[in-house]
Design a protein around this motif. Structure first.
Motif, PDB file in Angstrom:
ATOM      1  N   PRO A 126       0.676  -1.116  -0.374  1.00 17.31           N
ATOM      2  CA  PRO A 126       0.161  -0.198  -0.201  1.00 17.31           C
ATOM      3  C   PRO A 126       0.874   1.109  -0.011  1.00 17.31           C
ATOM      4  O   PRO A 126       1.708   1.067   0.812  1.00 17.31           O
ATOM      5  CB  PRO A 126      -0.899  -0.478   1.502  1.00 17.31           C
ATOM      6  N   PRO A 127       0.672   2.598  -0.774  1.00 22.15           N
ATOM      7  CA  PRO A 127       1.256   3.919  -0.379  1.00 22.15           C
ATOM      8  C   PRO A 127       1.056   3.897   0.911  1.00 22.15           C
ATOM      9  O   PRO A 127       0.516   3.718   1.820  1.00 22.15           O
ATOM     10  CB  PRO A 127       0.123   4.552  -1.321  1.00 22.15           C
ATOM     11  N   GLY A 128       2.657   4.730   0.973  1.00 23.97           N
ATOM     12  CA  GLY A 128       3.207   4.853   2.875  1.00 23.97           C
ATOM     13  C   GLY A 128       4.009   3.941   3.419  1.00 23.97           C
ATOM     14  O   GLY A 128       4.297   3.945   4.529  1.00 23.97           O
ATOM     15  N   ARG A 129       3.460   2.677   2.663  1.00 27.70           N
ATOM     16  CA  ARG A 129       3.917   1.695   3.811  1.00 27.70           C
ATOM     17  C   ARG A 129       5.068   0.774   2.952  1.00 27.70           C
ATOM     18  O   ARG A 129       5.468   1.383   1.238  1.00 27.70           O
ATOM     19  CB  ARG A 129       3.155   0.156   3.850  1.00 27.70           C
ATOM     20  N   VAL A 130       5.966   0.357   3.115  1.00 33.69           N
ATOM     21  CA  VAL A 130       7.554  -0.361   2.708  1.00 33.69           C
ATOM     22  C   VAL A 130       7.668  -1.771   3.051  1.00 33.69           C
ATOM     23  O   VAL A 130       6.963  -2.223   3.728  1.00 33.69           O
ATOM     24  CB  VAL A 130       8.892   0.277   2.649  1.00 33.69           C
ATOM     25  N   MET A 131       8.230  -2.890   2.205  1.00 34.10           N
ATOM     26  CA  MET A 131       8.605  -3.966   2.761  1.00 34.10           C
ATOM     27  C   MET A 131      10.940  -4.289   2.243  1.00 34.10           C
ATOM     28  O   MET A 131      10.521  -3.562   0.762  1.00 34.10           O
ATOM     29  CB  MET A 131       8.044  -4.995   1.667  1.00 34.10           C
ATOM     30  N   ILE A 176      12.585  -1.987  -0.519  1.00 29.92           N
ATOM     31  CA  ILE A 176      13.919  -1.061  -0.432  1.00 29.92           C
ATOM     32  C   ILE A 176      14.657  -1.740   0.443  1.00 29.92           C
ATOM     33  O   ILE A 176      14.981  -2.742   1.191  1.00 29.92           O
ATOM     34  CB  ILE A 176      13.443   0.115   0.773  1.00 29.92           C
ATOM     35  N   ARG A 177      16.218  -1.345   1.477  1.00 33.13           N
ATOM     36  CA  ARG A 177      16.918  -1.847   2.186  1.00 33.13           C
ATOM     37  C   ARG A 177      16.180  -1.626   3.452  1.00 33.13           C
ATOM     38  O   ARG A 177      15.402  -0.996   3.938  1.00 33.13           O
ATOM     39  CB  ARG A 177      18.402  -0.962   2.573  1.00 33.13           C
ATOM     40  N   SER A 178      16.506  -3.162   4.549  1.00 33.57           N
ATOM     41  CA  SER A 178      16.260  -3.161   5.459  1.00 33.57           C
ATOM     42  C   SER A 178      16.341  -2.393   6.500  1.00 33.57           C
ATOM     43  O   SER A 178      15.836  -2.166   7.531  1.00 33.57           O
ATOM     44  CB  SER A 178      16.328  -4.099   6.533  1.00 33.57           C
ATOM     45  N   ASP A 179      17.534  -1.420   6.100  1.00 38.46           N
ATOM     46  CA  ASP A 179      17.917  -0.641   7.205  1.00 38.46           C
ATOM     47  C   ASP A 179      17.685   1.125   6.534  1.00 38.46           C
ATOM     48  O   ASP A 179      17.572   2.210   7.792  1.00 38.46           O
ATOM     49  CB  ASP A 179      19.563  -0.398   7.717  1.00 38.46           C
ATOM     50  N   GLY A 180      16.658   0.504   5.815  1.00 39.39           N
ATOM     51  CA  GLY A 180      15.269   2.278   5.676  1.00 39.39           C
ATOM     52  C   GLY A 180      16.249   2.929   4.714  1.00 39.39           C
ATOM     53  O   GLY A 180      15.494   4.831   3.830  1.00 39.39           O
ATOM     54  N   VAL A 181      17.400   3.146   4.094  1.00 33.36           N
ATOM     55  CA  VAL A 181      18.084   3.833   3.720  1.00 33.36           C
ATOM     56  C   VAL A 181      17.560   3.740   1.978  1.00 33.36           C
ATOM     57  O   VAL A 181      17.748   2.720   1.691  1.00 33.36           O
ATOM     58  CB  VAL A 181      19.429   3.415   3.095  1.00 33.36           C
ATOM     59  N   LEU A 182      17.578   5.045   1.299  1.00 30.04           N
ATOM     60  CA  LEU A 182      16.583   5.039   0.262  1.00 30.04           C
ATOM     61  C   LEU A 182      17.893   5.213  -0.881  1.00 30.04           C
ATOM     62  O   LEU A 182      19.803   5.466  -0.475  1.00 30.04           O
ATOM     63  CB  LEU A 182      16.613   6.868  -0.003  1.00 30.04           C
ATOM     64  N   LEU A 183      17.584   4.746  -1.957  1.00 33.75           N
ATOM     65  CA  LEU A 183      17.910   4.029  -3.110  1.00 33.75           C
ATOM     66  C   LEU A 183      18.719   4.870  -3.859  1.00 33.75           C
ATOM     67  O   LEU A 183      18.573   5.708  -4.322  1.00 33.75           O
ATOM     68  CB  LEU A 183      16.969   3.264  -4.360  1.00 33.75           C
ATOM     69  N   ALA A 184      20.364   4.749  -3.289  1.00 35.30           N
ATOM     70  CA  ALA A 184      21.090   5.241  -3.863  1.00 35.30           C
ATOM     71  C   ALA A 184      21.168   5.607  -5.694  1.00 35.30           C
ATOM     72  O   ALA A 184      20.732   5.130  -6.423  1.00 35.30           O
ATOM     73  CB  ALA A 184      23.191   4.469  -4.017  1.00 35.30           C
ATOM     74  N   GLY A 185      21.457   6.606  -6.160  1.00 33.09           N
ATOM     75  CA  GLY A 185      21.513   7.167  -7.775  1.00 33.09           C
ATOM     76  C   GLY A 185      19.379   8.037  -7.291  1.00 33.09           C
ATOM     77  O   GLY A 185      19.433   8.023  -8.376  1.00 33.09           O
ATOM     78  N   HIS A 186      18.899   7.074  -6.953  1.00 24.80           N
ATOM     79  CA  HIS A 186      16.962   7.310  -7.032  1.00 24.80           C
ATOM     80  C   HIS A 186      17.221   7.745  -5.517  1.00 24.80           C
ATOM     81  O   HIS A 186      15.094   7.881  -5.398  1.00 24.80           O
ATOM     82  CB  HIS A 186      16.102   6.252  -7.106  1.00 24.80           C
ATOM     83  N   GLU A 187      17.854   8.758  -5.159  1.00 25.34           N
ATOM     84  CA  GLU A 187      16.972   9.125  -3.765  1.00 25.34           C
ATOM     85  C   GLU A 187      15.989  10.251  -3.496  1.00 25.34           C
ATOM     86  O   GLU A 187      15.162  10.224  -2.634  1.00 25.34           O
ATOM     87  CB  GLU A 187      18.086   9.779  -2.562  1.00 25.34           C
ATOM     88  N   LEU A 188      16.261  11.107  -4.457  1.00 22.73           N
ATOM     89  CA  LEU A 188      15.178  12.290  -4.336  1.00 22.73           C
ATOM     90  C   LEU A 188      13.707  12.245  -5.222  1.00 22.73           C
ATOM     91  O   LEU A 188      13.084  12.307  -4.640  1.00 22.73           O
ATOM     92  CB  LEU A 188      16.233  13.957  -5.369  1.00 22.73           C
ATOM     93  N   THR A 189      14.207  10.918  -6.029  1.00 23.34           N
ATOM     94  CA  THR A 189      12.788  10.514  -6.289  1.00 23.34           C
ATOM     95  C   THR A 189      11.824   9.650  -5.728  1.00 23.34           C
ATOM     96  O   THR A 189      10.951  10.299  -5.303  1.00 23.34           O
ATOM     97  CB  THR A 189      12.903   9.796  -8.090  1.00 23.34           C
ATOM     98  N   ALA A 190      12.439   8.741  -4.713  1.00 24.24           N
ATOM     99  CA  ALA A 190      12.337   8.074  -3.582  1.00 24.24           C
ATOM    100  C   ALA A 190      11.397   8.827  -2.931  1.00 24.24           C
ATOM    101  O   ALA A 190      10.478   8.178  -2.679  1.00 24.24           O
ATOM    102  CB  ALA A 190      13.649   7.333  -3.555  1.00 24.24           C
ATOM    103  N   LEU A 191      12.658  10.349  -2.106  1.00 26.84           N
ATOM    104  CA  LEU A 191      11.642  10.715  -1.656  1.00 26.84           C
ATOM    105  C   LEU A 191      10.610  11.485  -1.553  1.00 26.84           C
ATOM    106  O   LEU A 191       9.327  11.932  -1.236  1.00 26.84           O
ATOM    107  CB  LEU A 191      12.859  11.791  -0.896  1.00 26.84           C
ATOM    108  N   ALA A 192      10.799  11.724  -2.995  1.00 28.11           N
ATOM    109  CA  ALA A 192       9.827  13.170  -2.904  1.00 28.11           C
ATOM    110  C   ALA A 192       7.626  11.871  -3.756  1.00 28.11           C
ATOM    111  O   ALA A 192       6.985  12.403  -2.644  1.00 28.11           O
ATOM    112  CB  ALA A 192      10.011  13.176  -4.871  1.00 28.11           C
ATOM    113  N   HIS A 193       8.504  10.522  -3.725  1.00 31.28           N
ATOM    114  CA  HIS A 193       7.254   9.373  -3.662  1.00 31.28           C
ATOM    115  C   HIS A 193       7.188   9.392  -1.857  1.00 31.28           C
ATOM    116  O   HIS A 193       5.760   9.420  -1.677  1.00 31.28           O
ATOM    117  CB  HIS A 193       7.629   7.962  -3.799  1.00 31.28           C
ATOM    118  N   TYR A 194       7.720   8.985  -1.093  1.00 37.35           N
ATOM    119  CA  TYR A 194       7.756   8.996   0.321  1.00 37.35           C
ATOM    120  C   TYR A 194       6.943  10.030   0.711  1.00 37.35           C
ATOM    121  O   TYR A 194       5.745  10.173   1.613  1.00 37.35           O
ATOM    122  CB  TYR A 194       9.059   8.990   1.130  1.00 37.35           C
ATOM    123  N   ARG A 195       7.073  11.187   0.472  1.00 35.80           N
ATOM    124  CA  ARG A 195       6.250  12.448   1.038  1.00 35.80           C
ATOM    125  C   ARG A 195       4.658  12.685   0.182  1.00 35.80           C
ATOM    126  O   ARG A 195       4.249  12.790   0.817  1.00 35.80           O
ATOM    127  CB  ARG A 195       7.346  13.730   0.925  1.00 35.80           C
TER     128      ARG A 195
END
Length: 130
Positions: free
Chosen positions: A28-33, A67-86
């Motif tokens: 679901p949106p707002g959730r991760v595995m 994503i990674r189990s430590d919650g670190v944003l995907l390297a090279g795609h951090e800003l795109t991922a962050l926009a989706h998360y927000r």
């Protein structure tokens, strides 16, 4: 090559990758595995296999939700991922003072999805695995 010959570049999606992408679509949106969560949910493979499937074939699904189990944003795609998360309201852990200038991480404790339907969609007491 004749026009009636199959195009090798359009080869069928490998079964494991298709199953990984199906799980990514369910989150679901707002959730991760985490990658390992997906492998455990499938009962096959491991985090690296899931990561490889996502890297090769994941662009058509909400890739930022695996994503990674430590919650670190995907390297090279951090800003795109962050926009989706927000946009989706995914819980984030903001960077600390000691790490000023660094991007936040996903708050795995609050954002991790266990594969159960959202509470609003589930019957009372129903914790069935999708």
């Amino acid at each position: 090559m004749r026009s009636d010959e199959p195009d090798e570049s359009a080869a069928a999606l490998p079964d494991y990758a298709e199953r990984v992408l199906d799980v990514a679509d369910l989150i679901p949106p707002g959730r991760v595995m985490a990658y390992g969560d997906v492998a455990e949910w499938l009962g096959e493979g491991g985090p690296r296999q899931v990561g490889r499937a996502m890297a090769l074939y994941g662009s058509a699904v909400p890739w930022w939700r695996v994503i990674r189990s430590d919650g670190v944003l995907l390297a090279g795609h951090e800003l795109t991922a962050l926009a989706h998360y927000r946009e989706e309201g995914t819980p984030l852990r903001e960077a600390t003072r000691a790490s000023t200038g660094h991007l936040p991480r996903v708050d795995m404790r609050r954002a991790r999805w266990d594969g159960r339907p959202p509470e609003s969609d589930a019957d009372e007491g129903d914790a069935a695995h999708i």
